[in-house]
Motif scaffolding. Structure first.
Motif, PDB file in Angstrom:
ATOM      1  N   ALA A 197       6.212   0.148  -7.672  1.00  0.00           N
ATOM      2  CA  ALA A 197       4.822  -0.293  -7.511  1.00  0.00           C
ATOM      3  C   ALA A 197       4.755  -1.606  -6.722  1.00  0.00           C
ATOM      4  O   ALA A 197       3.881  -1.782  -5.869  1.00  0.00           O
ATOM      5  N   ALA A 198       5.684  -2.520  -6.994  1.00  0.00           N
ATOM      6  CA  ALA A 198       5.718  -3.801  -6.273  1.00  0.00           C
ATOM      7  C   ALA A 198       6.026  -3.579  -4.795  1.00  0.00           C
ATOM      8  O   ALA A 198       5.388  -4.175  -3.919  1.00  0.00           O
ATOM      9  N   LEU A 199       7.005  -2.715  -4.506  1.00  0.00           N
ATOM     10  CA  LEU A 199       7.351  -2.437  -3.116  1.00  0.00           C
ATOM     11  C   LEU A 199       6.186  -1.773  -2.381  1.00  0.00           C
ATOM     12  O   LEU A 199       5.877  -2.132  -1.241  1.00  0.00           O
ATOM     13  N   ASP A 200       5.533  -0.816  -3.045  1.00  0.00           N
ATOM     14  CA  ASP A 200       4.375  -0.140  -2.441  1.00  0.00           C
ATOM     15  C   ASP A 200       3.236  -1.129  -2.171  1.00  0.00           C
ATOM     16  O   ASP A 200       2.601  -1.085  -1.123  1.00  0.00           O
ATOM     17  N   LYS A 201       2.982  -2.017  -3.141  1.00  0.00           N
ATOM     18  CA  LYS A 201       1.905  -3.000  -2.990  1.00  0.00           C
ATOM     19  C   LYS A 201       2.195  -3.939  -1.813  1.00  0.00           C
ATOM     20  O   LYS A 201       1.316  -4.209  -0.986  1.00  0.00           O
ATOM     21  N   CYS A 202       3.431  -4.412  -1.708  1.00  0.00           N
ATOM     22  CA  CYS A 202       3.795  -5.327  -0.623  1.00  0.00           C
ATOM     23  C   CYS A 202       3.713  -4.631   0.728  1.00  0.00           C
ATOM     24  O   CYS A 202       3.247  -5.232   1.705  1.00  0.00           O
ATOM     25  N   GLU A 203       4.136  -3.377   0.781  1.00  0.00           N
ATOM     26  CA  GLU A 203       4.047  -2.630   2.035  1.00  0.00           C
ATOM     27  C   GLU A 203       2.585  -2.422   2.436  1.00  0.00           C
ATOM     28  O   GLU A 203       2.224  -2.566   3.605  1.00  0.00           O
ATOM     29  N   ARG A 204       1.729  -2.140   1.456  1.00  0.00           N
ATOM     30  CA  ARG A 204       0.304  -1.959   1.737  1.00  0.00           C
ATOM     31  C   ARG A 204      -0.313  -3.262   2.259  1.00  0.00           C
ATOM     32  O   ARG A 204      -1.049  -3.264   3.250  1.00  0.00           O
ATOM     33  N   ILE A 205      -0.005  -4.380   1.606  1.00  0.00           N
ATOM     34  CA  ILE A 205      -0.526  -5.675   2.045  1.00  0.00           C
ATOM     35  C   ILE A 205      -0.049  -5.984   3.463  1.00  0.00           C
ATOM     36  O   ILE A 205      -0.820  -6.430   4.317  1.00  0.00           O
ATOM     37  N   PHE A 206       1.232  -5.719   3.726  1.00  0.00           N
ATOM     38  CA  PHE A 206       1.788  -5.967   5.052  1.00  0.00           C
ATOM     39  C   PHE A 206       1.083  -5.113   6.100  1.00  0.00           C
ATOM     40  O   PHE A 206       0.707  -5.609   7.163  1.00  0.00           O
ATOM     41  N   ASP A 207       0.886  -3.826   5.801  1.00  0.00           N
ATOM     42  CA  ASP A 207       0.164  -2.944   6.726  1.00  0.00           C
ATOM     43  C   ASP A 207      -1.248  -3.453   6.990  1.00  0.00           C
ATOM     44  O   ASP A 207      -1.719  -3.447   8.127  1.00  0.00           O
ATOM     45  N   GLU A 208      -1.919  -3.913   5.937  1.00  0.00           N
ATOM     46  CA  GLU A 208      -3.284  -4.433   6.102  1.00  0.00           C
ATOM     47  C   GLU A 208      -3.292  -5.684   6.971  1.00  0.00           C
ATOM     48  O   GLU A 208      -4.188  -5.868   7.802  1.00  0.00           O
ATOM     49  N   MET A 209      -2.289  -6.533   6.811  1.00  0.00           N
ATOM     50  CA  MET A 209      -2.219  -7.739   7.642  1.00  0.00           C
ATOM     51  C   MET A 209      -1.970  -7.379   9.109  1.00  0.00           C
ATOM     52  O   MET A 209      -2.611  -7.939  10.004  1.00  0.00           O
ATOM     53  N   LEU A 210      -1.055  -6.442   9.347  1.00  0.00           N
ATOM     54  CA  LEU A 210      -0.801  -6.025  10.726  1.00  0.00           C
ATOM     55  C   LEU A 210      -2.033  -5.370  11.345  1.00  0.00           C
ATOM     56  O   LEU A 210      -2.331  -5.598  12.527  1.00  0.00           O
ATOM     57  N   ASN A 211      -2.746  -4.575  10.555  1.00  0.00           N
ATOM     58  CA  ASN A 211      -3.976  -3.959  11.058  1.00  0.00           C
ATOM     59  C   ASN A 211      -4.992  -5.019  11.455  1.00  0.00           C
ATOM     60  O   ASN A 211      -5.691  -4.870  12.464  1.00  0.00           O
ATOM     61  N   GLN A 212      -5.068  -6.103  10.678  1.00  0.00           N
ATOM     62  CA  GLN A 212      -6.010  -7.174  11.008  1.00  0.00           C
ATOM     63  C   GLN A 212      -5.575  -7.913  12.269  1.00  0.00           C
ATOM     64  O   GLN A 212      -6.408  -8.293  13.090  1.00  0.00           O
ATOM     65  N   VAL A 213      -4.267  -8.107  12.451  1.00  0.00           N
ATOM     66  CA  VAL A 213      -3.774  -8.740  13.680  1.00  0.00           C
ATOM     67  C   VAL A 213      -4.174  -7.885  14.885  1.00  0.00           C
ATOM     68  O   VAL A 213      -4.665  -8.401  15.895  1.00  0.00           O
ATOM     69  N   LEU A 214      -3.976  -6.576  14.764  1.00  0.00           N
ATOM     70  CA  LEU A 214      -4.350  -5.675  15.865  1.00  0.00           C
ATOM     71  C   LEU A 214      -5.856  -5.697  16.117  1.00  0.00           C
ATOM     72  O   LEU A 214      -6.303  -5.678  17.261  1.00  0.00           O
ATOM     73  N   GLU A 215      -6.644  -5.761  15.041  1.00  0.00           N
ATOM     74  CA  GLU A 215      -8.098  -5.821  15.177  1.00  0.00           C
ATOM     75  C   GLU A 215      -8.521  -7.115  15.866  1.00  0.00           C
ATOM     76  O   GLU A 215      -9.372  -7.107  16.763  1.00  0.00           O
TER      77      GLU A 215
END
Length: 158
Positions: free
Chosen positions: A89-107
């Motif tokens: 669950a911790a690994l999944d949560k961190c990966e999700r947060i990381f993906d969201e941050m990268l998506n915001q950088v791209l946006e």
């Protein structure tokens, strides 16, 4: 705005990471004085930005670039290192947060013309584990090229 300041602003705005009203800190950067006070200051989930091992130069005459490599960590603390469901669950949560941050950088790159040289294709990520500290998450190497200003602004040479 530096890349470190930008990542900190993303962390402050992210619903899972942002600094709380009670003074909890969820972001550290190696460009700050207190980056070694990990255990005493940081709350989780946390984002840590490290300037990386070096920099280089590239581009073409008239359009030089300064290349930097950053390491971006998103970490979560687990209470029991033998509880594999909690770890997953911790690994999944961190990966999700990381993906969201990268998506915001791209946006922001698309909308605000920030970080034009950022390329998702150059990001390399891995899962990271520190069993002694009970930390699990992701670490990514982010290569960033920024325009190099070849101007002697402070008149260092007379």
């Amino acid at each position: 705005m530096t890349f470190s300041e930008y990542i900190e602003s993303l962390a402050e705005r992210h619903v899972d990471i942002r600094h709380k009203e009670n003074g909890e800190v969820h972001f550290l950067s190696s460009e700050r004085e207190k980056h070694t006070a990990l255990d005493s200051v940081l709350h989780y989930p946390a984002v840590i930005l490290d300037r990386g091992s070096g920099f280089g130069y590239g581009g073409v005459p008239g359009a030089y670039l300064k290349d930097r490599d950053y390491l971006l960590f998103v970490l979560e603390h687990v209470s029991d290192t033998s509880d594999y469901e909690q770890i997953e669950a911790a690994l999944d949560k961190c990966e999700r947060i990381f993906d969201e941050m990268l998506n915001q950088v791209l946006e922001d790159k698309r909308k605000n013309r920030q970080w034009i040289a950022f390329s998702l294709e150059e990001v390399e990520a891995d899962y990271v584990v520190n069993i002694d500290s009970q930390l699990y998450g992701v670490v990514a190497a982010i290569h960033l090229s920024q325009p190099y200003k070849a101007i002697n602004c402070r008149k260092a040479f007379n």
